[in-house]
Design a protein around this motif. Structure first.
Motif, PDB file in Angstrom:
ATOM      1  N   GLY A  25       0.774  -1.228   0.000  1.00  0.00           N
ATOM      2  CA  GLY A  25       0.000   0.000   0.000  1.00  0.00           C
ATOM      3  C   GLY A  25       0.806   1.279   0.000  1.00  0.00           C
ATOM      4  N   GLU A  26       0.086   2.387   0.106  1.00  0.00           N
ATOM      5  CA  GLU A  26       0.665   3.712  -0.064  1.00  0.00           C
ATOM      6  C   GLU A  26       1.503   4.178   1.123  1.00  0.00           C
ATOM      7  N   GLU A  27       1.447   3.493   2.252  1.00  0.00           N
ATOM      8  CA  GLU A  27       2.208   3.925   3.432  1.00  0.00           C
ATOM      9  C   GLU A  27       3.132   2.817   3.938  1.00  0.00           C
ATOM     10  N   LEU A  28       3.709   2.068   3.023  1.00  0.00           N
ATOM     11  CA  LEU A  28       4.604   0.981   3.430  1.00  0.00           C
ATOM     12  C   LEU A  28       5.776   1.489   4.256  1.00  0.00           C
ATOM     13  N   TYR A  29       6.139   2.757   4.065  1.00  0.00           N
ATOM     14  CA  TYR A  29       7.271   3.338   4.776  1.00  0.00           C
ATOM     15  C   TYR A  29       7.040   3.412   6.283  1.00  0.00           C
ATOM     16  N   LYS A  30       5.813   3.213   6.744  1.00  0.00           N
ATOM     17  CA  LYS A  30       5.542   3.223   8.183  1.00  0.00           C
ATOM     18  C   LYS A  30       5.971   1.926   8.864  1.00  0.00           C
ATOM     19  N   ASP A  31       6.315   0.918   8.075  1.00  0.00           N
ATOM     20  CA  ASP A  31       6.697  -0.378   8.633  1.00  0.00           C
ATOM     21  C   ASP A  31       8.196  -0.396   8.898  1.00  0.00           C
ATOM     22  N   GLY A  32       8.592  -0.504  10.158  1.00  0.00           N
ATOM     23  CA  GLY A  32      10.009  -0.515  10.506  1.00  0.00           C
ATOM     24  C   GLY A  32      10.389   0.669  11.353  1.00  0.00           C
ATOM     25  N   ASP A  33      11.598   0.622  11.863  1.00  0.00           N
ATOM     26  CA  ASP A  33      12.066   1.653  12.789  1.00  0.00           C
ATOM     27  C   ASP A  33      13.051   2.627  12.174  1.00  0.00           C
ATOM     28  N   ARG A  34      13.754   2.225  11.136  1.00  0.00           N
ATOM     29  CA  ARG A  34      14.733   3.127  10.532  1.00  0.00           C
ATOM     30  C   ARG A  34      14.683   3.029   9.016  1.00  0.00           C
ATOM     31  N   PRO A  35      15.245   4.023   8.313  1.00  0.00           N
ATOM     32  CA  PRO A  35      15.157   4.043   6.856  1.00  0.00           C
ATOM     33  C   PRO A  35      15.663   2.740   6.225  1.00  0.00           C
ATOM     34  N   GLY A  36      14.856   2.226   5.323  1.00  0.00           N
ATOM     35  CA  GLY A  36      15.220   0.998   4.624  1.00  0.00           C
ATOM     36  C   GLY A  36      14.640  -0.259   5.235  1.00  0.00           C
ATOM     37  N   ASP A  37      14.091  -0.193   6.448  1.00  0.00           N
ATOM     38  CA  ASP A  37      13.574  -1.388   7.124  1.00  0.00           C
ATOM     39  C   ASP A  37      12.464  -2.071   6.337  1.00  0.00           C
ATOM     40  N   ALA A  38      11.537  -1.290   5.793  1.00  0.00           N
ATOM     41  CA  ALA A  38      10.413  -1.891   5.078  1.00  0.00           C
ATOM     42  C   ALA A  38      10.889  -2.676   3.865  1.00  0.00           C
ATOM     43  N   ILE A  39      11.833  -2.108   3.128  1.00  0.00           N
ATOM     44  CA  ILE A  39      12.346  -2.790   1.937  1.00  0.00           C
ATOM     45  C   ILE A  39      13.198  -3.993   2.324  1.00  0.00           C
ATOM     46  N   MET A  40      13.972  -3.891   3.387  1.00  0.00           N
ATOM     47  CA  MET A  40      14.734  -5.053   3.841  1.00  0.00           C
ATOM     48  C   MET A  40      13.808  -6.212   4.217  1.00  0.00           C
ATOM     49  N   GLU A  41      12.618  -5.870   4.736  1.00  0.00           N
ATOM     50  CA  GLU A  41      11.669  -6.934   5.067  1.00  0.00           C
ATOM     51  C   GLU A  41      11.229  -7.689   3.818  1.00  0.00           C
ATOM     52  N   TRP A  42      11.141  -6.993   2.673  1.00  0.00           N
ATOM     53  CA  TRP A  42      10.770  -7.678   1.438  1.00  0.00           C
ATOM     54  C   TRP A  42      11.648  -8.909   1.211  1.00  0.00           C
ATOM     55  N   HIS A  43      12.940  -8.721   1.379  1.00  0.00           N
ATOM     56  CA  HIS A  43      13.888  -9.809   1.096  1.00  0.00           C
ATOM     57  C   HIS A  43      13.751 -10.937   2.117  1.00  0.00           C
ATOM     58  N   ARG A  44      13.564 -10.559   3.366  1.00  0.00           N
ATOM     59  CA  ARG A  44      13.417 -11.574   4.421  1.00  0.00           C
ATOM     60  C   ARG A  44      12.159 -12.410   4.204  1.00  0.00           C
ATOM     61  N   ARG A  45      11.082 -11.757   3.804  1.00  0.00           N
ATOM     62  CA  ARG A  45       9.825 -12.485   3.592  1.00  0.00           C
ATOM     63  C   ARG A  45       9.907 -13.405   2.380  1.00  0.00           C
TER      64      ARG A  45
END
Length: 439
Positions: free
Chosen positions: A159-179
Motif C-alpha cells: 500500500g501507499e504507506e509501506l514506509y511506516k513499517d520498521g524503525d529506521r530508513p530501509g527497514d520496510a524494503i529489507m523486510e521484502w527480502h526476508r519475507r
C-alpha cells in the motif's frame, strides 16, 4: 473471504452410501486438502480446487482481481484447468496494511500445489505496492500449467504507506527480502509434506519490485534457488535508483507537456538525458499522472524521511521550487551521507551466485533500460559473474503489459508475457539442479 469446502457433510453422506474403500479414499482426499501445514505460519487455510489458475480462482474467490489489474495486456489468454491444493495464510507480523480476506495482517502468502507436480517450485514477490496475488495471470498461471508448485508473498508490507513499517530508513524494503526467503524455505517444506519430497529445482521470478527481489535473492540466498528470472526489474544502488531517475522526469515533463516550443524541446532533451527512451514519449503523460510522483514520494519517505521534515511522503505534484521538501526538487547526490547509507542497505551488487535471465522492455519508462537493466548487466560483468547472466531486450515492451492498451499511431507497444514464457523455458534448460555455487 476464502470459502472453505464443505467437506464434513459430504463425507458423512458418502460413508453411509458407498463401500468402505470409497469412504476411505474420500477421507484421504479431505486430509490431502485440509491437512497441509505451513511451517512458521501464524495462520493458514487450505482447499482443494478444480482449477488453481486465475480462471478457476476468480470463480471460487481464491484470488483478487485488483492485485493484478493493469498487468495483463488486453485479450491475453492464459492457461487454465490445473487442479490441486491452494494454501492461503500469513506469517507472524505486526503491520496490517494487507486487507485480503479481511485478515488485516501483513506477510500474507499463497502456495499452490498442482495434482500433477513436475518436482519444481517457483517463488515470486509482487511488483510495486501490490499483494500476493499480483502475479497470478503472468507468472502463477504460466508455471502451474507446466506442473510447478507456486508460492507468492506480499513482501511483508503493502500500500501507499509501506514506509511506516520498521524503525529506521530501509527497514520496510529489507523486510521484502526476508519475507521472500522465509516463504521459499516454508514452501519447500510444504512440498515435502504434500508430495513426499522437496523440489528438484527452485526458481525465483518477478516483475519490477518483484524482479528486484529475484536479484537480491540470487546475490544473498543462493542456497535456496536453482536460478531466477526478472522482468523490468527495479534496482537500488548509490549510483542510480528511482530516487535519481524520477525527480528529473517530475521537473521536465510538465514543461514538455505544456511549455512553449523552446521549453518543450529543452524538456524533451532533459528527459532523454535522464534515460527515458526516445520513442516512448506517448507514455510519459500516463506515468506522470499515475506512477512517477507517487513512487518518488513513497520510496523517498522510506529511505530519506527527513527530507520533508515532519511531513509524510511529501506534497503530491508540487511544482519545482514552490514547496519546502518538494520531491520534484529532490537531489539524491546532495543528500546527507546517512541517506546514502540507507540506500547502501538495500543496494544490489551484481554478485549473483545462480543463473539469472533478465528481460527488459525497450520502451519502459519506469525502469528505463539505460538506467536500470543495462546498469545491472554491467554490474554483473564487473563483478565477474557475466557467465551467470543472460540479458534480453524486448523491442516495444513497456513496464507492464496492461499499458499495451495505450498503443496508437505514434507508438506500438508489445506484450512482454510471451518473452517471459520463452525466457522461463530457456532458464529451465540452463539452470539445472547440478548448478554449483559461484562465490
Amino acid at each position: 473471504m476464502l470459502r472453505r469446502l464443505a467437506i464434513a457433510p459430504l463425507l458423512l453422506a458418502t460413508a453411509l452410501t458407498v463401500p468402505a474403500s470409497a469412504a476411505q479414499a474420500s477421507t484421504a482426499q479431505a486430509d490431502r486438502c485440509s491437512g497441509v501445514r505451513v511451517p512458521g505460519a501464524e495462520y493458514s487455510v487450505s482447499a482443494c480446487l478444480t482449477d488453481l489458475t486465475t480462471t478457476g480462482t476468480l470463480a471460487t474467490g481464491h484470488t483478487d482481481r485488483d492485485d493484478w489489474k493493469g498487468l495483463v495486456a488486453p485479450k491475453t489468454v492464459t492457461p487454465s484447468g490445473v487442479p490441486g491444493v491452494q494454501i492461503d495464510g500469513y506469517f507472524p507480523d505486526t503491520s496490517t496494511t494487507n486487507t485480503n480476506h479481511h485478515w488485516n495482517h501483513d506477510s500474507q502468502f499463497v502456495i499452490r500445489l498442482p495434482e500433477k507436480w513436475n518436482g519444481g517450485l517457483v517463488v515470486a514477490g509482487p511488483p510495486g505496492v501490490r499483494e500476493q496475488y499480483a502475479n497470478d495471470p503472468i507468472i502463477s498461471d504460466q508455471v502451474l500449467a507446466k506442473g510447478y508448485a507456486y508460492a507468492a508473498t506480499d513482501k511483508g508490507n503493502t500500500g501507499e504507506e509501506l514506509y511506516k513499517d520498521g524503525d529506521r530508513p530501509g527497514d520496510a524494503i529489507m523486510e521484502w527480502h526476508r519475507r521472500m526467503a522465509e516463504l521459499t524455505v516454508a514452501a519447500k517444506k510444504v512440498t515435502d509434506q504434500h508430495y513426499g519430497r522437496t523440489p528438484r529445482v527452485t526458481y525465483a521470478a518477478g516483475l519490477s519490485a518483484g524482479g528486484y527481489l529475484v536479484r537480491w535473492q540470487l546475490e544473498h540466498y543462493p542456497e535456496l534457488y536453482t536460478g531466477g528470472i526478472d522482468w523490468n526489474a527495479l534496482s537500488f544502488t548509490r549510483k542510480g535508483s528511482l530516487l535519481t531517475t524520477l525527480p528529473p522526469a517530475l521537473r521536465a515533463y510538465p514543461r514538455f507537456d505544456k511549455g512553449d516550443e523552446g521549453d518543450k524541446a529543452a524538456a524533451h532533451a532533459e528527459m532523454l538525458a535522464a534515460g527515458y527512451p526516445k520513442g516512448s514519449e506517448e507514455l510519459w503523460g500516463f506515468h506522470h499522472k499515475t506512477q512517477w510522483d507517487f513512487l518518488q514520494r513513497v520510496i523517498r519517505e522510506e529511505l530519506d524521511p527527513e527530507y520533508d521534515g515532519a511531513g509524510q511522503a511529501g506534497t503530491p505534484f508540487c511544482p519545482a521550487g514552490t514547496t519546502r521538501g518538494c520531491d520534484t526538487d529532490y537531489d539524491f547526490a546532495a543528500r546527507p551521507e546517512s541517506v546514502h547509507r540507507a540506500v547502501d542497505r538495500i543496494s544490489l551488487t551484481g554478485r549473483i551466485q545462480r543463473p539469472l535471465i533478465s528481460i527488459q522492455g525497450t520502451l519502459d519508462v519506469l525502469t528505463p533500460p539505460s538506467t536500470f537493466g543495462d546498469v545491472y548487466d554491467r554490474m554483473i560483468t564487473e563483478a565477474g559473474r557475466a557467465r551467470l547472466h543472460r540479458y534480453v531486450h524486448v523491442p516495444g515492451g513497456t513496464h507492464t503489459d496492461g499499458l499495451v492498451a495505450l498503443s496508437n499511431d505514434k507508438i506500438e507497444l508489445k506484450p512482454m508475457l510471451p518473452s517471459f514464457v520463452s525466457a522461463f523455458g530457456e532458464l529451465e534448460a540452463w539452470a539445472r539442479p547440478t548448478t554449483c555455487s559461484h562465490t
